[in-house]
Write a protein that holds these residues in place. Sequence first.
Motif, mmCIF file in Angstrom:
data_model
loop_
_atom_site.group_PDB
_atom_site.id
_atom_site.type_symbol
_atom_site.label_atom_id
_atom_site.label_comp_id
_atom_site.label_asym_id
_atom_site.label_seq_id
_atom_site.Cartn_x
_atom_site.Cartn_y
_atom_site.Cartn_z
ATOM 1 N N GLY A 175 0.763 -1.315 -0.001
ATOM 2 C CA GLY A 175 0.178 0.122 -0.163
ATOM 3 C C GLY A 175 0.889 1.152 -0.228
ATOM 4 N N THR A 176 0.142 2.369 -0.368
ATOM 5 C CA THR A 176 0.895 3.595 -0.352
ATOM 6 C C THR A 176 -0.199 4.839 0.310
ATOM 7 N N GLU A 177 0.445 5.923 0.661
ATOM 8 C CA GLU A 177 -0.323 6.800 1.220
ATOM 9 C C GLU A 177 -0.979 7.516 0.061
ATOM 10 N N TRP A 178 -0.898 7.279 -1.327
ATOM 11 C CA TRP A 178 -1.599 7.998 -2.249
ATOM 12 C C TRP A 178 -2.482 6.834 -3.054
ATOM 13 N N GLN A 179 -3.723 7.098 -2.919
ATOM 14 C CA GLN A 179 -4.671 6.143 -3.182
ATOM 15 C C GLN A 179 -4.525 5.689 -4.691
ATOM 16 N N ASN A 180 -4.306 6.705 -5.543
ATOM 17 C CA ASN A 180 -4.325 6.289 -7.181
ATOM 18 C C ASN A 180 -2.821 6.438 -7.817
ATOM 19 N N ALA A 181 -1.796 6.102 -7.057
ATOM 20 C CA ALA A 181 -0.447 6.050 -7.529
ATOM 21 C C ALA A 181 -0.266 4.942 -8.347
ATOM 22 N N PRO A 182 0.162 5.148 -9.506
ATOM 23 C CA PRO A 182 0.476 3.783 -10.444
ATOM 24 C C PRO A 182 1.566 2.766 -10.114
ATOM 25 N N GLY A 183 1.362 1.388 -10.467
ATOM 26 C CA GLY A 183 2.337 0.552 -10.193
ATOM 27 C C GLY A 183 2.762 -0.297 -11.494
ATOM 28 N N ILE A 184 3.693 -1.163 -11.429
ATOM 29 C CA ILE A 184 4.359 -1.762 -12.576
ATOM 30 C C ILE A 184 4.697 -2.990 -12.372
ATOM 31 N N TRP A 185 4.080 -3.918 -11.360
ATOM 32 C CA TRP A 185 4.521 -5.011 -10.992
ATOM 33 C C TRP A 185 4.020 -6.418 -11.742
ATOM 34 N N ASN A 186 3.130 -6.190 -12.904
ATOM 35 C CA ASN A 186 2.799 -7.084 -13.424
ATOM 36 C C ASN A 186 2.387 -6.707 -14.951
ATOM 37 N N GLN A 187 1.947 -7.939 -15.936
ATOM 38 C CA GLN A 187 1.881 -7.488 -17.456
ATOM 39 C C GLN A 187 0.902 -6.392 -17.733
ATOM 40 N N GLN A 188 -0.245 -6.458 -16.996
ATOM 41 C CA GLN A 188 -1.491 -5.619 -17.373
ATOM 42 C C GLN A 188 -1.054 -4.249 -17.085
ATOM 43 N N ARG A 189 -0.176 -4.151 -15.894
ATOM 44 C CA ARG A 189 0.463 -2.481 -15.956
ATOM 45 C C ARG A 189 1.548 -2.053 -16.934
#
Length: 387
Positions: A73-87
């Motif tokens: 989790g993050t303190e920013w609710q809509n921060a992006p990730g890159i941990w899988n293929q969809q992202r």
Amino acid sequence: MTTTSGSSNYPDLFTPIQVGTHTIQNRIGMSALTRNRADGTYPTDLMKEYYLQRVQGGTGLIVTEGILVSRQGTEWQNAPGIWNQQRVVGWKNITDAVHLAEGKILAQLWHPGRTSHPDAPQQKLAGVPVYAPSAIAARGGIFRFLPGEPGYVAPTELDETTIWKIIGQFKQAAINAKAAGFDGVELQGANGLLVAQFLDNTSNTRSDKWGGSVENRARFGLEVLKSFKEVFGENVGMKISPCGGYNDVGMPLSDTLETFSYFLREADRLGLAYITLVRYHPNFDMVFDGVNRSTNFDVLDSLRSSITNSKVFLNAGVTPEEGQQLISEGKIDGIMVGFNMITHPDYVKRVKTGRPLNNAPNFPLLQRNVSDEDWHSGYTDYPLAKC
């Protein structure tokens, strides 16, 4: 700002520069800026529009907002990730557009460490505790998306196995960034986040090889940088904020200089494309019990000599005039612009043509959307300069 040609007023700012294996057309980069417009943690077409606006506005090098290396989790609710293929696919949509516009874009990769909250939705989905080097809560913080708007809580101290697991998550994020078409990666080592938490002796009180001495506290960040180098070679950068303050980090000046002189020397020896130094700025001040967590000193004067191989960018309220002077004096190689790049997508063109920076900032929407129906306001609606 005058209406005469800015390129003649700031000739060094508009000289091309080699950053890693890339030639950048000017020396004004866009610093990473949390904007919270991802769909959950998925990058969107609106984010593509945002970055494309700034490439078309003349920015030499784009550094993305911080991209989460894991679901934690993050303190920013809509921060992006890159941990899988969809992202990865979502980010590829953005990098393709940037490259079509002849821009360069690096992914800033980060982990929040103790600045997460156990009740954050992504943290719950991750199914792991809030981790940090030591079980010491940061003071302050407001999780506005959680009931009661709680602050930070005491984290779980990382064990050896989990430390290496997180280093592996950073490396996998770099691998994913390469698959997504990024031109390189930047390690977020600033702002009291996980790398900074390891470096700082007030947030890291360990007695094993990851804490205690300067060499041990620097180990985590250096291991992450080494993993990035294995993926991106020369095209690895880092952002660092030695003055502390933000997210309740900061050491006495003597400790600060000893820690960051060592860390910067060792990082520089790895052959980084660049290092961005965040200088002291009062916006990063945090005061607890009457004590300011920031350490106010001249970062360039004190630490520049620790960097002999990497390009150096300066960040935090740097004006074109300052940038031109510091480049001409050989003290820096370029500047990273944050706040003014939010409010002026054509910032670089305005500087080059001598047009004023006259867009009023929409402060309530700097890091949040108006509603589920309006993510555009305060994000992609800042006007371009009139010809």
